[in-house]
Design an enzyme around this catalytic site. Structure first.
Site, PDB file in Angstrom:
ATOM      1  CB  CYS A 113      73.844 -34.989  72.657  1.00 21.36           C
ATOM      2  SG  CYS A 113      72.920 -36.521  72.619  1.00 21.36           S
ATOM      3  CG  HIS A 253      73.464 -33.456  68.886  1.00 21.12           C
ATOM      4  ND1 HIS A 253      74.164 -34.626  68.666  1.00 21.12           N
ATOM      5  CD2 HIS A 253      72.356 -33.802  69.599  1.00 21.12           C
ATOM      6  CE1 HIS A 253      73.500 -35.625  69.229  1.00 21.12           C
ATOM      7  NE2 HIS A 253      72.411 -35.157  69.791  1.00 21.12           N
ATOM      8  CG  ASN A 283      71.391 -38.593  68.863  1.00 21.85           C
ATOM      9  OD1 ASN A 283      72.597 -38.429  68.991  1.00 21.85           O
ATOM     10  ND2 ASN A 283      70.517 -38.094  69.715  1.00 21.85           N
TER      11      ASN A 283
HETATM   12  O1  UT7 Z   1      70.337 -36.211  71.542  1.00 23.79           O
HETATM   13  C1  UT7 Z   1      69.771 -36.139  72.807  1.00 23.79           C
HETATM   14  C2  UT7 Z   1      68.627 -35.259  72.774  1.00 23.79           C
HETATM   15  N1  UT7 Z   1      67.481 -35.964  72.245  1.00 23.79           N
HETATM   16  C3  UT7 Z   1      66.677 -35.326  71.409  1.00 23.79           C
HETATM   17  O2  UT7 Z   1      66.971 -34.230  71.012  1.00 23.79           O
HETATM   18  C4  UT7 Z   1      65.372 -35.999  71.039  1.00 23.79           C
HETATM   19  C5  UT7 Z   1      64.250 -35.021  71.258  1.00 23.79           C
HETATM   20  N2  UT7 Z   1      62.941 -35.555  70.962  1.00 23.79           N
HETATM   21  C6  UT7 Z   1      62.526 -35.923  69.743  1.00 23.79           C
HETATM   22  O3  UT7 Z   1      63.299 -35.908  68.795  1.00 23.79           O
HETATM   23  C7  UT7 Z   1      61.075 -36.268  69.539  1.00 23.79           C
HETATM   24  O4  UT7 Z   1      60.348 -35.930  70.687  1.00 23.79           O
HETATM   25  C8  UT7 Z   1      60.820 -37.771  69.187  1.00 23.79           C
HETATM   26  C9  UT7 Z   1      61.324 -38.085  67.790  1.00 23.79           C
HETATM   27  C10 UT7 Z   1      61.509 -38.652  70.209  1.00 23.79           C
HETATM   28  C11 UT7 Z   1      59.336 -38.061  69.201  1.00 23.79           C
HETATM   29  O5  UT7 Z   1      58.673 -37.203  68.281  1.00 23.79           O
HETATM   30  P1  UT7 Z   1      57.367 -36.374  68.716  1.00 23.79           P
HETATM   31  O6  UT7 Z   1      56.903 -35.661  67.545  1.00 23.79           O
HETATM   32  O7  UT7 Z   1      57.753 -35.577  69.948  1.00 23.79           O
HETATM   33  O8  UT7 Z   1      56.367 -37.534  69.059  1.00 23.79           O
HETATM   34  P2  UT7 Z   1      55.625 -37.820  70.446  1.00 23.79           P
HETATM   35  O9  UT7 Z   1      56.572 -38.374  71.449  1.00 23.79           O
HETATM   36  O10 UT7 Z   1      54.807 -36.628  70.796  1.00 23.79           O
HETATM   37  O11 UT7 Z   1      54.648 -38.981  69.990  1.00 23.79           O
HETATM   38  C12 UT7 Z   1      53.613 -38.770  69.040  1.00 23.79           C
HETATM   39  C13 UT7 Z   1      52.931 -40.105  68.777  1.00 23.79           C
HETATM   40  C14 UT7 Z   1      52.566 -40.835  70.057  1.00 23.79           C
HETATM   41  O12 UT7 Z   1      51.341 -41.502  69.825  1.00 23.79           O
HETATM   42  P3  UT7 Z   1      49.980 -40.859  70.419  1.00 23.79           P
HETATM   43  O13 UT7 Z   1      50.184 -40.780  71.898  1.00 23.79           O
HETATM   44  O14 UT7 Z   1      49.854 -39.518  69.769  1.00 23.79           O
HETATM   45  O15 UT7 Z   1      48.954 -41.836  69.981  1.00 23.79           O
HETATM   46  C15 UT7 Z   1      53.661 -41.872  70.185  1.00 23.79           C
HETATM   47  O16 UT7 Z   1      53.252 -43.008  70.902  1.00 23.79           O
HETATM   48  O17 UT7 Z   1      53.836 -40.972  68.053  1.00 23.79           O
HETATM   49  C16 UT7 Z   1      53.942 -42.211  68.744  1.00 23.79           C
HETATM   50  N3  UT7 Z   1      55.270 -42.764  68.512  1.00 23.79           N
HETATM   51  C17 UT7 Z   1      55.583 -43.505  67.446  1.00 23.79           C
HETATM   52  N4  UT7 Z   1      54.858 -43.923  66.399  1.00 23.79           N
HETATM   53  C18 UT7 Z   1      55.502 -44.666  65.460  1.00 23.79           C
HETATM   54  C19 UT7 Z   1      56.369 -42.605  69.284  1.00 23.79           C
HETATM   55  N5  UT7 Z   1      57.414 -43.257  68.733  1.00 23.79           N
HETATM   56  C20 UT7 Z   1      56.938 -43.821  67.597  1.00 23.79           C
HETATM   57  C21 UT7 Z   1      57.555 -44.602  66.600  1.00 23.79           C
HETATM   58  N6  UT7 Z   1      56.789 -44.996  65.546  1.00 23.79           N
HETATM   59  N7  UT7 Z   1      58.861 -44.963  66.628  1.00 23.79           N
END
Ligand code: UT7
Length: 334
Positions: A113, A253, A283
């Site tokens: 990225c 980004h 992204n």
């Molecule tokens: O460009 C390269 C660099 N990449 C980035 O900058 C991405 C960085 N990370 C992120 O943007 C975020 O971490 C994500 C968008 C990927 C995830 O968001 P988050 O707020 O960190 O969510 P999380 O991974 O902590 O997950 C929270 C909950 C989990 O459920 P439980 O364990 O709390 O029951 C996940 O399983 O959300 C769940 N979850 C989803 N639910 C619905 C994860 N993905 C999804 C989804 N839809 N697509």
């Protein structure tokens, strides 16, 4: 030292739109979750058979048209990508042939990225040592390495390309002022594609284990991205004797709107100084910054001599910021 100026911008986004609603039918997710956690509403996906070099070629043809330069005036083509058409030859070579840039040399650069910022630095260095016209492209076909059964990753990414023309700046009122770039391999466990390289060449087993797709530990990347992108943005503005209010536009980004909000806050920037298009494209990895730059120009949000701050964070880890005075734009004469 001869500064490099961005004298033209262009973009290409595939026409096919993949909405959050459509993703709801593919994985266990919903529009509300995606919008509130990421800011993404839809993303563009390449048509069958459409690949990274095709997107780059269209973006560069548009750039040549808008700037009025011809392909054989190009000295160098640099393509920042993690989704080249093939491991070799480079995507830059394919673009060179497609546009007929007979005098050019070029190469691909893998910075994930942050790839476009890394490539911009490389291009600026070539301008400083005598090149006159360098095309810097950021492009990725993320749909080619996404597992559309993995809700953790498939909702985040899209396909797209952006390109800029770099030329020697005539004076200090235009051009790239500074770049602060970083790489830190401790991020290798948090965001990667396991197979397909020399460590794990493709086998039936790697395909069955889905190791040719992106793996991401979202939370770890999120924490580092929001902290490091904000810190490096503040550092580059301070280091060069500017104040945050001097920045006309911050083009970060586009990985997650929450990361962008946190980074902007840390850098002391107001909401109206921040460029966002994540809603439309998600992204696009190396594509987000040159696409954003192009749209910011199209929308009149930056113009001649404006102070523009670019920042990125990605796999590696890689991150950094670039500070520049935009233009002067080269316009084709009809
Ligand atoms: O460009 C390269 C660099 N990449 C980035 O900058 C991405 C960085 N990370 C992120 O943007 C975020 O971490 C994500 C968008 C990927 C995830 O968001 P988050 O707020 O960190 O969510 P999380 O991974 O902590 O997950 C929270 C909950 C989990 O459920 P439980 O364990 O709390 O029951 C996940 O399983 O959300 C769940 N979850 C989803 N639910 C619905 C994860 N993905 C999804 C989804 N839809 N697509």
């Amino acid at each position: 030292m001869i500064r490099a100026a961005i004298t033209g911008t262009s973009k290409y986004l595939p026409t096919r739109i993949l909405t959050n609603k459509e993703l709801e039918t593919m994985v266990d997710t919903n529009d509300e979750w995606i919008v509130s956690r990421t800011g993404i509403r839809e993303r563009r996906i390449c048509a069958d058979g459409e690949v990274t070099s095709d997107m780059c070629t269209i973006a560069v043809k548009r750039l040549l048209k808008s700037t009025g330069i011809s392909a054989n005036e190009i000295d160098v083509i640099i393509v920042a990508t993690v989704t080249p058409d093939m491991l070799f030859p480079s995507t830059a070579a394919l673009v060179q042939e497609n546009i007929g840039a007979n005098k050019a040399w070029g190469y691909d650069l893998s910075g994930a990225c942050s790839g476009f910022l890394f490539a911009l630095k490389a291009g600026a260095g070539l301008i400083a040592t005598g090149s006159k016209k360098v095309i810097v492209i950021g492009a990725d076909t993320m749909s080619s390495i996404l597992d559309y059964t993995d809700r953790n990753t498939c909702i985040l990414f899209g396909d797209g390309a952006g390109a800029v023309l770099l030329e020697p700046a005539k004076d200090n009122t235009h051009g790239i002022i500074d770049e602060i770039l970083h790489i830190d391999g401790t991020g290798k466990e948090a965001l990667f594609m396991a197979a397909g390289g020399s460590r794990k060449p493709a086998t039936h087993e790697t395909v069955d284990a889905k190791e040719h797709f992106i793996y991401q530990d979202g939370r770890s990347v999120f924490k580092r991205a929001s902290a490091d992108m904000g810190a490096v943005s503040k550092e580059i503005v301070d280091k060069n004797g500017f104040k945050s209010e001097d920045v006309k536009l911050f083009i970060p980004h586009q990985a997650n709107k929450r990361i962008i909000d946190m980074a902007a806050k840390r850098a002391g920037l107001r909401d109206d100084q921040v460029f966002l298009n994540i809603e439309k494209y998600g992204n696009t990895t190396a594509g987000t910054i040159p696409i954003g730059l192009t749209e910011a120009v199209e929308e009149g949000r930056i113009g001649d001599g404006d102070l523009v701050l670019l920042a990125a964070f990605g796999a590696g880890y890689t991150w950094g910021a670039t500070l520049l005075k935009y233009g002067p734009e080269r316009k084709a004469t009809v």
